[in-house]
Scaffold this motif. Structure first.
Motif, mmCIF file in Angstrom:
data_model
loop_
_atom_site.group_PDB
_atom_site.id
_atom_site.type_symbol
_atom_site.label_atom_id
_atom_site.label_comp_id
_atom_site.label_asym_id
_atom_site.label_seq_id
_atom_site.Cartn_x
_atom_site.Cartn_y
_atom_site.Cartn_z
ATOM 1 N N GLN A 202 12.299 39.407 -25.545
ATOM 2 C CA GLN A 202 11.616 40.594 -26.024
ATOM 3 C C GLN A 202 11.684 41.788 -25.262
ATOM 4 N N GLY A 203 11.679 41.554 -23.617
ATOM 5 C CA GLY A 203 11.592 42.658 -22.845
ATOM 6 C C GLY A 203 12.970 43.262 -22.848
ATOM 7 N N GLU A 204 14.165 42.323 -22.978
ATOM 8 C CA GLU A 204 15.370 43.085 -22.719
ATOM 9 C C GLU A 204 15.602 43.842 -24.024
ATOM 10 N N ALA B 238 6.843 37.120 -27.483
ATOM 11 C CA ALA B 238 6.237 38.032 -26.438
ATOM 12 C C ALA B 238 4.756 36.881 -26.286
ATOM 13 N N ASP C 101 13.351 45.220 -26.001
ATOM 14 C CA ASP C 101 12.804 46.571 -26.159
ATOM 15 C C ASP C 101 13.486 47.578 -24.867
ATOM 16 N N TYR C 102 14.139 47.041 -24.085
ATOM 17 C CA TYR C 102 14.647 47.928 -23.085
ATOM 18 C C TYR C 102 15.936 48.565 -23.698
#
Length: 613
Positions: free
Chosen positions: A426-428, A256, A430-431
């Motif tokens: 990280q976004g993937e 991140a 978390d989603y």
């Protein structure tokens, strides 16, 4: 089975448990909140949950023996705590009482005890420790605090614990809290899902309140965690239970951008939860001072060492004052962890929940081992998924990232599956985790990045599509279910190529009172798993445990599938970018290691597609 709170001091019925054999009923003691079991036909009561025997007749569970250290002391008037320094290092110097006489009671005031109906008579602290398999090592160890009221915690913290649905401390909390409140160093050895996070956070809040440090000068509490998933969960717990005390907490992890994390630090922070790699990055930038850290926590220390973070940990600790309180939490106790504990802790108290000398699986998990060929795995997996209620949360573990993605694509349409592994941003990640938690994607296909640390409620089933590289990872994988007293199911596909793990697997199954398939015993009789040194000094292993299972493995299982993208190969160091979490597993095999020394029911599933593809 979750306990319920009652206002009376007598027993009440626990929530109905369909797995409880008739005519047994669960009761909750109104004083302590502990669950016990009562047979109205025979008027028998017992602590252990009754189980069905092979002939269908309910059979009581057997107690396991545990040695309780004679050094456990009955609490005196007030659990003492030194807010300005460490424990007295074995001396009898007087220290300040945290909350006077409210902070402790005699053991008879708060230990559960039952007569034939589960009410009335008190049991000793020794009985409590034996029942909960608590053993301790260290001098003048205070007795466990088995109710929140006995802790002397501020009323707002106790209220938050009750509002969260907790009726009484878990065993690791009950024994570690009074030790931590004395300002002493702790090594706590307990399985995941035992409540260890609040075991160190709540005393940390008290420590923070007494220190009254300036958050603009840096954190007072530092928690090191092996993965970003675990780190963010720790932060969520700190924010949840520290809100009423106005405690600020920042989480530092790789994968991140640093900018938002640095801005949070610049505003001042009481608690920093961090992965070692990212924290070292920020320390090298001189954007954070650890000069007033007086409460240091190493969570999942064994996992951090196994991931090659020992050099980073030691570098970080050099930035922390020596006058501090250090708490180390670990699920296993190999040589590497023992060594770093000896180096970093002073006059520590060791708290064990269960047997630390052998790997034991959670007995609340029913383990099914299925010996089958790789080409039969996909068909059998779909049968298992269809046999569960629609929407049940299920984790499927694979050995490689490519297999993980392929399985996820195959299962998405009919079962709402999503994948998580080290190549996801990280976004993937978390989603996907958000989708899984909320039930929008009830099936999570994962590599070992999700095997430890993730604390997601209501996971019903774990499926090991591929057997892991070692028996410890097997235990930690299936430990994603059966948490916080709930029951769980684990299915494991075992092939001839996994035969080297047969002996260790049989030992784990027998230790958890699980049935052992004849095919698995046949593998053992043919030599599967024989000849390995259980406590050797193998390189790259977990302090030598299960030597050979962790050396130079590169490539996955799942015959017929392309497994060139292995998550199990290569070194145990950190990744090139953030130096954090599971991405070390994708390192090139030639990179130098950073070693620690040390039945079909019809589908019922909707055909909706997952939002994650």
């Amino acid at each position: 089975m979750a306990a319920i709170l009652t206002a009376s001091s007598g027993p009440s019925y626990a929530p109905e448990d369909p797995t409880l054999p008739k005519p047994w009923k669960g009761l909750v003691d109104g004083t302590t909140g502990y669950i016990y079991f009562w047979n109205p036909e025979t008027n028998d009561t017992q602590y252990e949950k009754p189980v069905h025997s092979s002939n269908g007749v309910p059979a009581p569970a057997q107690k396991s023996a545990v040695f309780v250290s004679s050094s456990v002391q009955k609490p005196t008037q007030g659990q003492h705590y030194d807010p300005n320094g460490r424990h007295s290092r074995g001396s009898n110097s007087k220290v300040t009482s945290l909350k006077g006489d409210q902070n402790a009671r005699s053991s008879s005031d708060h230990h559960e005890g039952y007569d034939s109906l589960g009410v009335g008579t008190d049991i000793s602290q020794e009985s409590y420790c034996r029942h909960n398999e608590i053993s301790v090592m260290g001098g003048d160890v205070p007795a466990p605090l088995t109710s929140f009221e006995a802790t002397g915690f501020p009323s707002e913290i106790v209220r938050e614990m009750h509002q969260a649905g907790f009726s009484a401390p878990t065993p690791i909390q009950a024994q570690s809290w009074p030790v931590a409140l004395q300002g002493r160093d702790i090594v706590a050895i307990a399985k995941t899902g035992s409540g260890k996070t609040l075991g160190y956070l709540i005393p940390g809040f008290i420590h923070l309140k007494n220190r009254r440090s300036n958050p603009q000068l840096g954190p007072t509490i530092l928690v090191l965690s092996p993965t970003r998933e675990l780190a963010t969960q720790i932060q969520a717990e700190a924010v949840k239970f520290g809100k009423s005390s106005r405690i600020s907490c920042t989480c530092l992890y790789g994968g991140a951008p640093k900018g938002p994390q640095l801005r949070e630090l610049s505003r001042g922070v009481d608690i920093v939860v961090a992965t070692p790699g990212r924290l070292n990055d920020i320390l090298e930038m001189r954007r954070l001072s650890l000069g007033q850290v007086s409460y240091l926590v190493l969570d999942e220390a064994d996992r951090m060492l196994d991931m090659g973070f020992e050099p980073q940990i030691r570098k970080i600790v050099k930035e922390v004052p020596t006058q501090r309180q250090t708490l180390m939490y670990t699920a296993t106790w190999p040589k590497g962890v023992r060594k770093i504990a000896a180096d970093l802790l002073v006059n520590s108290v060791q708290v064990n929940i269960g047997n630390v000398d052998e790997l034991v699986a959670n007995k609340s998990i029913t383990q099914h081992i299925e010996v089958l060929s790789p080409m039969d795995k996909q068909r059998r997996l779909e049968q298992i998924l269809r046999s569960n209620e629609p929407g049940s949360k299920i984790i499927i573990f694979c050995s490689t990232k490519k297999m993980c993605d392929q399985l996820s694509r195959n299962l998405t349409r009919n079962f709402g599956a999503a994948a998580i592994h080290g190549d996801k941003s990280q976004g993937e990640r978390d989603y996907v985790l958000s989708q899984f938690r909320t039930g929008r994607s009830p099936v999570l296909v994962a590599t070992d990045v999700a095997a430890r640390g993730l604390d997601i409620k209501d996971i019903r089933v774990v499926v090991n599509f591929d057997f892991p590289t070692g028996i410890e990872d097997y235990v930690h994988r299936i430990g994603r279910t059966g948490r916080a007293g709930a029951s769980g199911l684990a299915y494991t596909f075992f092939s001839d190529q996994d035969a080297k793990h047969a002996l260790d697997l049989v030992k784990v199954l027998e230790g958890a009172n699980q049935s052992v398939p004849t095919e698995l015993r046949d593998m053992v009789s043919r030599g599967g798993g024989m000849g390995k040194a259980r406590w050797g000094s193998g390189q790259g292993g977990r302090g030598g445990r299960f030597n050979g299972s962790y050396v130079g493995r590169n490539g996955g299982r799942g015959g017929g599938w392309n497994n060139s993208s292995s998550e199990r190969g290569g070194g145990r160091g950190y990744d090139r970018g953030s130096r954090d979490s599971d991405r070390y597993l994708n390192a090139d095999a030639s990179r130098k290691r950073s070693r620690s020394r040390s039945p079909n029911k019809g589908s019922g599933w909707s055909d909706k597609k997952s939002r994650f593809t």
